[in-house]
Design a protein around this motif. Structure first.
Motif, PDB file in Angstrom:
ATOM      1  N   CYS A  39       0.849  -1.188   0.000  1.00  0.00           N
ATOM      2  CA  CYS A  39       0.000   0.000   0.000  1.00  0.00           C
ATOM      3  C   CYS A  39       0.888   1.243   0.000  1.00  0.00           C
ATOM      4  CB  CYS A  39      -0.892  -0.033   1.241  1.00  0.00           C
ATOM      5  SG  CYS A  39      -1.847   1.469   1.475  1.00  0.00           S
ATOM      6  N   LEU A  69       0.240   4.084   0.921  1.00  0.00           N
ATOM      7  CA  LEU A  69      -0.089   4.956   2.048  1.00  0.00           C
ATOM      8  C   LEU A  69       0.660   4.538   3.311  1.00  0.00           C
ATOM      9  CD1 LEU A  69      -2.111   7.346   2.121  1.00  0.00           C
ATOM     10  CD2 LEU A  69      -3.703   5.803   3.262  1.00  0.00           C
ATOM     11  N   ASP A  70       0.594   3.261   3.647  1.00  0.00           N
ATOM     12  CA  ASP A  70       1.204   2.809   4.902  1.00  0.00           C
ATOM     13  C   ASP A  70       2.213   1.687   4.718  1.00  0.00           C
ATOM     14  OD1 ASP A  70      -0.657   0.726   4.398  1.00  0.00           O
ATOM     15  OD2 ASP A  70      -2.155   1.861   5.491  1.00  0.00           O
ATOM     16  N   CYS A 100      -5.489  -3.473   1.127  1.00  0.00           N
ATOM     17  CA  CYS A 100      -4.438  -3.214   2.115  1.00  0.00           C
ATOM     18  C   CYS A 100      -4.851  -3.811   3.453  1.00  0.00           C
ATOM     19  CB  CYS A 100      -4.230  -1.714   2.248  1.00  0.00           C
ATOM     20  SG  CYS A 100      -3.122  -1.277   3.589  1.00  0.00           S
ATOM     21  N   GLN A 142      -3.768  -2.966   6.258  1.00  0.00           N
ATOM     22  CA  GLN A 142      -3.765  -1.952   7.310  1.00  0.00           C
ATOM     23  C   GLN A 142      -4.979  -1.021   7.218  1.00  0.00           C
ATOM     24  OE1 GLN A 142      -1.473  -1.766   9.821  1.00  0.00           O
ATOM     25  NE2 GLN A 142      -2.647  -0.066  10.696  1.00  0.00           N
ATOM     26  N   CYS A 143      -5.073  -0.302   6.091  1.00  0.00           N
ATOM     27  CA  CYS A 143      -6.122   0.724   5.976  1.00  0.00           C
ATOM     28  C   CYS A 143      -7.347   0.222   5.217  1.00  0.00           C
ATOM     29  CB  CYS A 143      -5.558   1.990   5.331  1.00  0.00           C
ATOM     30  SG  CYS A 143      -5.046   1.775   3.618  1.00  0.00           S
TER      31      CYS A 143
END
Ligand code: ZN
Length: 106
Positions: free
Chosen positions: A58, A60-61, A74, A76-77
């Motif tokens: 991802c 983003l993270d 993802c 995580q998010c």
């Protein structure tokens, strides 16, 4: 002989001018000189190379993503990154948020 060259140059120039002129008028849609560009939007899904899938994360993270249907999710998010013609689109702007994904599937 010189005159012939001039005529050829003039004809070439006119052709070039016409080409530029006509290509400008069709700028808003696909250019005929690029046959590899399909007029159809790329379809969702397709086979993704497992090796590619393993290294994708991802943006983003930086967490690993898992394939779920036509999306890479993802861990995580929970953003859903679309797979288009076998090419994962790892762009935050293109991803579905968990809320969007939930409303799209229901
Ligand atoms: Zn994420």
């Amino acid at each position: 002989m010189k005159r012939l060259v001039l005529v050829v140059l003039a004809a070439g120039g006119a052709a070039l001018w016409w080409k530029n002129r006509s290509s400008k008028s069709v700028e808003s849609w696909s250019t005929p000189s690029a046959p590899e560009v399909s007029e159809e939007p790329p379809k969702l899904g397709g086979d993704v190379d497992p090796e590619l899938l393993a290294i994708l994360a991802c943006p983003l993270d930086k967490q690993p993503v898992k394939r779920e249907g036509n999306y890479l999710v993802c861990q995580q998010c929970q953003r859903h990154y679309p797979i288009r013609d076998g090419i994962p689109v790892m762009l935050i702007d293109e991803a579905l948020t968990p809320e969007q994904a939930a409303s799209a599937s229901s």
